[in-house]
Design a protein around this motif. Structure first.
Motif, mmCIF file in Angstrom:
data_model
loop_
_atom_site.group_PDB
_atom_site.id
_atom_site.type_symbol
_atom_site.label_atom_id
_atom_site.label_comp_id
_atom_site.label_asym_id
_atom_site.label_seq_id
_atom_site.Cartn_x
_atom_site.Cartn_y
_atom_site.Cartn_z
ATOM 1 N N LYS A 63 -5.327 -5.602 -1.492
ATOM 2 C CA LYS A 63 -5.651 -4.705 -0.381
ATOM 3 C C LYS A 63 -4.423 -4.520 0.499
ATOM 4 C CE LYS A 63 -8.834 -4.079 3.460
ATOM 5 N NZ LYS A 63 -8.870 -4.763 4.742
ATOM 6 N N LEU A 64 -3.821 -3.357 0.416
ATOM 7 C CA LEU A 64 -2.647 -3.057 1.233
ATOM 8 C C LEU A 64 -2.950 -1.816 2.069
ATOM 9 C CD1 LEU A 64 0.114 -3.654 -1.507
ATOM 10 C CD2 LEU A 64 -0.696 -5.237 0.247
ATOM 11 N N SER A 65 -4.157 -1.805 2.637
ATOM 12 C CA SER A 65 -4.623 -0.584 3.297
ATOM 13 C C SER A 65 -4.860 -0.729 4.793
ATOM 14 C CB SER A 65 -5.916 -0.107 2.628
ATOM 15 O OG SER A 65 -6.847 -1.162 2.569
ATOM 16 N N SER A 66 -4.718 -1.917 5.361
ATOM 17 C CA SER A 66 -5.093 -2.073 6.783
ATOM 18 C C SER A 66 -4.035 -2.747 7.639
ATOM 19 C CB SER A 66 -6.409 -2.860 6.892
ATOM 20 O OG SER A 66 -7.443 -2.145 6.265
ATOM 21 N N ILE B 139 8.915 -17.296 11.399
ATOM 22 C CA ILE B 139 9.383 -17.415 9.998
ATOM 23 C C ILE B 139 8.572 -16.470 9.116
ATOM 24 C CG2 ILE B 139 9.560 -19.024 8.042
ATOM 25 C CD1 ILE B 139 9.895 -21.261 10.231
ATOM 26 N N ARG B 140 7.272 -16.429 9.359
ATOM 27 C CA ARG B 140 6.408 -15.540 8.574
ATOM 28 C C ARG B 140 6.786 -14.072 8.819
ATOM 29 N NH1 ARG B 140 0.250 -17.803 8.715
ATOM 30 N NH2 ARG B 140 0.650 -19.707 7.548
ATOM 31 N N ILE B 141 7.054 -13.761 10.081
ATOM 32 C CA ILE B 141 7.403 -12.374 10.412
ATOM 33 C C ILE B 141 8.694 -11.986 9.685
ATOM 34 C CG2 ILE B 141 8.118 -10.839 12.295
ATOM 35 C CD1 ILE B 141 6.211 -12.620 14.108
ATOM 36 N N ASP B 142 9.666 -12.916 9.688
ATOM 37 C CA ASP B 142 10.928 -12.647 8.980
ATOM 38 C C ASP B 142 10.671 -12.409 7.493
ATOM 39 O OD1 ASP B 142 12.418 -12.822 11.261
ATOM 40 O OD2 ASP B 142 13.172 -14.849 10.881
ATOM 41 N N ASP B 143 9.743 -13.183 6.931
ATOM 42 C CA ASP B 143 9.412 -12.998 5.506
ATOM 43 C C ASP B 143 8.832 -11.598 5.269
ATOM 44 O OD1 ASP B 143 10.260 -15.509 4.911
ATOM 45 O OD2 ASP B 143 8.260 -16.386 4.631
ATOM 46 N N ILE B 144 7.960 -11.183 6.161
ATOM 47 C CA ILE B 144 7.337 -9.857 5.991
ATOM 48 C C ILE B 144 8.401 -8.765 6.102
ATOM 49 C CG2 ILE B 144 5.693 -8.210 7.013
ATOM 50 C CD1 ILE B 144 3.988 -10.720 7.818
ATOM 51 N N ASP C 272 13.197 4.691 6.960
ATOM 52 C CA ASP C 272 13.189 3.283 7.359
ATOM 53 C C ASP C 272 11.904 3.014 8.134
ATOM 54 O OD1 ASP C 272 15.682 2.696 6.332
ATOM 55 O OD2 ASP C 272 16.704 3.397 8.153
ATOM 56 N N SER C 273 11.188 1.966 7.749
ATOM 57 C CA SER C 273 10.015 1.569 8.531
ATOM 58 C C SER C 273 10.366 0.354 9.376
ATOM 59 C CB SER C 273 8.848 1.224 7.610
ATOM 60 O OG SER C 273 7.832 0.594 8.374
ATOM 61 N N GLN C 274 9.944 0.366 10.603
ATOM 62 C CA GLN C 274 10.148 -0.799 11.480
ATOM 63 C C GLN C 274 8.837 -1.553 11.684
ATOM 64 O OE1 GLN C 274 12.968 -1.944 12.305
ATOM 65 N NE2 GLN C 274 14.244 -0.213 11.688
ATOM 66 N N ALA C 275 7.867 -1.304 10.783
ATOM 67 C CA ALA C 275 6.564 -1.963 10.921
ATOM 68 C C ALA C 275 6.259 -2.778 9.669
ATOM 69 C CB ALA C 275 5.494 -0.908 11.173
ATOM 70 N N ASN C 276 4.998 -3.217 9.511
ATOM 71 C CA ASN C 276 4.657 -4.015 8.325
ATOM 72 C C ASN C 276 4.015 -3.139 7.250
ATOM 73 O OD1 ASN C 276 2.243 -3.585 9.663
ATOM 74 N ND2 ASN C 276 1.398 -5.605 9.181
ATOM 75 N N PHE C 277 4.566 -1.942 7.106
ATOM 76 C CA PHE C 277 4.080 -1.014 6.073
ATOM 77 C C PHE C 277 5.200 -0.033 5.766
ATOM 78 C CE2 PHE C 277 2.604 0.263 10.312
ATOM 79 C CZ PHE C 277 3.257 1.464 10.479
ATOM 80 N N GLY D 211 0.187 11.867 2.947
ATOM 81 C CA GLY D 211 0.970 10.793 2.349
ATOM 82 C C GLY D 211 0.178 9.506 2.243
ATOM 83 N N ILE D 212 0.883 8.464 1.828
ATOM 84 C CA ILE D 212 0.242 7.160 1.614
ATOM 85 C C ILE D 212 1.005 6.093 2.393
ATOM 86 C CG2 ILE D 212 -0.355 5.402 -0.105
ATOM 87 C CD1 ILE D 212 -0.624 7.570 -2.180
ATOM 88 N N ARG D 213 0.247 5.281 3.110
ATOM 89 C CA ARG D 213 0.825 4.133 3.820
ATOM 90 C C ARG D 213 0.491 2.876 3.018
ATOM 91 N NH1 ARG D 213 -2.410 2.681 8.869
ATOM 92 N NH2 ARG D 213 -3.458 1.421 7.299
ATOM 93 N N ILE D 214 1.506 2.106 2.732
ATOM 94 C CA ILE D 214 1.293 0.871 1.964
ATOM 95 C C ILE D 214 1.697 -0.315 2.833
ATOM 96 C CG2 ILE D 214 1.813 -0.387 -0.162
ATOM 97 C CD1 ILE D 214 2.679 2.291 -1.404
ATOM 98 N N THR D 215 0.738 -1.175 3.111
ATOM 99 C CA THR D 215 1.009 -2.374 3.913
ATOM 100 C C THR D 215 1.878 -3.336 3.115
ATOM 101 O OG1 THR D 215 -1.118 -2.132 5.011
ATOM 102 C CG2 THR D 215 -0.101 -4.320 5.108
ATOM 103 N N ILE D 216 2.770 -4.016 3.820
ATOM 104 C CA ILE D 216 3.549 -5.077 3.181
ATOM 105 C C ILE D 216 2.659 -6.316 3.109
ATOM 106 C CG2 ILE D 216 5.604 -6.537 3.347
ATOM 107 C CD1 ILE D 216 6.118 -3.505 2.740
ATOM 108 N N GLY D 217 2.341 -6.701 1.861
ATOM 109 C CA GLY D 217 1.478 -7.859 1.663
ATOM 110 C C GLY D 217 2.280 -9.039 1.147
ATOM 111 N N SER D 218 1.658 -9.845 0.313
ATOM 112 C CA SER D 218 2.376 -10.965 -0.299
ATOM 113 C C SER D 218 3.392 -10.394 -1.291
ATOM 114 C CB SER D 218 1.386 -11.859 -1.042
ATOM 115 O OG SER D 218 0.889 -11.140 -2.161
ATOM 116 N N PRO D 219 4.432 -11.166 -1.646
ATOM 117 C CA PRO D 219 5.405 -10.660 -2.630
ATOM 118 C C PRO D 219 4.733 -10.190 -3.922
ATOM 119 C CG PRO D 219 6.263 -12.618 -1.557
ATOM 120 C CD PRO D 219 4.858 -12.454 -1.067
ATOM 121 N N ASP D 220 3.726 -10.913 -4.389
ATOM 122 C CA ASP D 220 3.040 -10.500 -5.626
ATOM 123 C C ASP D 220 2.336 -9.162 -5.450
ATOM 124 O OD1 ASP D 220 3.859 -12.693 -6.941
ATOM 125 O OD2 ASP D 220 1.888 -13.717 -6.963
ATOM 126 N N ALA D 221 1.654 -9.030 -4.331
ATOM 127 C CA ALA D 221 0.926 -7.778 -4.080
ATOM 128 C C ALA D 221 1.920 -6.615 -3.980
ATOM 129 C CB ALA D 221 0.107 -7.898 -2.795
#
Ligand SMILES: Cc1ncc(COP(=O)(O)O)c(C=O)c1O
Length: 355
Positions: free
Chosen positions: A27-30, A268-273, A293-298, A328-338
């Protein structure tokens, strides 16, 4: 049929990001945080469960004082809500009613028009520039005597574009001093643009500015519903008048306090995202997609008429993103696998759709 407000017919239904029906779907929709709750936050919430037979404190003095210190303002300048969307609703209800205009860029956060119409006001949507940013000149030109409140979403949902401090200052110089400007900083923690507008500094400089913050994104508390505004004392007092009584649970207050205690761990988590966002962005560019360039988590793919087709390809690959048909489509930054699943799915999409 009972009497119902006819204005509600104009309200677009809030579309929640698609919910996965099987565990094999990502789920990369919210724009949620992919990390599980911190142990310290979970423990604090568990301890607070002892008290759920009682109403929470509406004034939330401990949390309010902490946030006030963090922002360098007085506690009277802080107003909490059940998510920043509830605080945004308070801001509109306190400022605008029948005959008033609520202005915002479009496309932006989809709750803005819902909140505006819900308050009986008229939404004024000013199209983004071709590079997906707020058109602040056009917004200033669109101000009328009926404009009561303006939302500036920085960085913008869903495009991820950030506004500079200088740009927002020049805009504020053109806004009449009796019009409230709300700087919605839901995604501020992910913003790495050195030039970005800083809401709290603008609040100090312009008495008609309020700033909106949330614990849902970087702090990962979307499910507990807590956000806040920083506003001048008179505005803040009015926000409290229209707030839903007891909307901010004690669980949410406790979780927010515990999260403030854990800022270093969360950073640390934010840096990872952010690192994942940068990986996704460069891999998409390498695939040939034309993205800003996106400055958010998507990230945001402007796809126009190809939106529905490409969203179907993502869904087929088990990736739920947020599609705005024809846009268009917005894709949330999730886990590396996702994220890698999303990248693989997009790599398989017909190249003609790119750029
Ligand atoms: C720009 C913006 N503001 C506010 C919110 C509201 O978040 P919450 O109500 O969870 O604090 C969101 C949520 O997606 C958002 O994108």
């Amino acid at each position: 049929m009972v009497k119902q407000r006819s204005a509600l017919e104009r309200i677009p239904a809030y579309k929640q990001g698609a919910m996965p029906s099987t565990s094999d779907v990502v789920k990369l929709s919210s724009n949620e945080n992919p990390f599980p709750p911190l142990a310290s936050v979970r423990d604090a919430v568990a301890a607070e469960l002892e008290h759920i037979h009682l109403y929470p404190s509406m004034a939330a003095p401990e949390l309010t004082t902490r946030i006030a210190k963090l922002q360098g303002v007085a506690p009277e300048n802080i107003v909490l809500g059940a998510g920043s969307v509830e605080v945004a609703t308070q801001l509109v209800q306190a400022s605008a009613g029948e005959g008033d205009e609520v202005m915002f860029a479009w496309r932006s956060f989809e709750a803005y028009p819902i909140i505006a119409i819900g308050a009986g006001a008229t939404p004024v949507q000013v199209p983004l520039t071709h590079d997906e940013r707020h058109d602040l000149d056009a917004m200033a030109d669109a101000i009328t005597e009926r404009t009561a409140i303006i939302f500036v979403c920085n960085p913008n949902n869903p495009t991820g574009a950030s506004l500079t401090h200088a740009e927002v200052r020049s805009f504020l110089d053109r806004v009449p001093s009796d019009v409230l400007v709300v700087i919605d900083e839901a995604y501020e923690h992910f913003n790495r643009d050195a030039e970005t507008a800083i809401g709290i500094d603008l609040y100090r400089e312009y008495p008609n500015v309020a700033v909106l913050h949330t614990f849902s994104k970087a702090y990962g508390l979307a499910g507990l519903r807590i956000g806040y505004a920083v506003a001048q004392a008179d505005v803040a007092a009015n926000l409290r008048k229209v707030a839903v009584p007891f909307a901010v649970s004690a669980l949410a207050q406790t979780a927010a306090s515990a999260s403030l205690d854990a800022e270093a761990e969360l950073a640390i988590r934010i840096d990872d995202i952010v690192a994942e966002r940068d990986r996704v962005t460069s891999e998409l560019r390498a695939q040939g997609w034309n993205i800003g360039d996106s400055q958010a988590n998507f990230v945001w793919l402007r796809l126009g008429d190809d939106t529905t087709r490409i969203d179907a390809a993502l869904t087929e690959a088990g990736v739920l993103a947020r599609a705005f048909a024809g846009e268009g489509i917005r894709i949330t930054i999730g886990s590396p696998d996702a994220n890698s699943r999303a990248l693989t799915a997009l790599a398989g999409v017909h190249a003609g759709a790119r750029g």
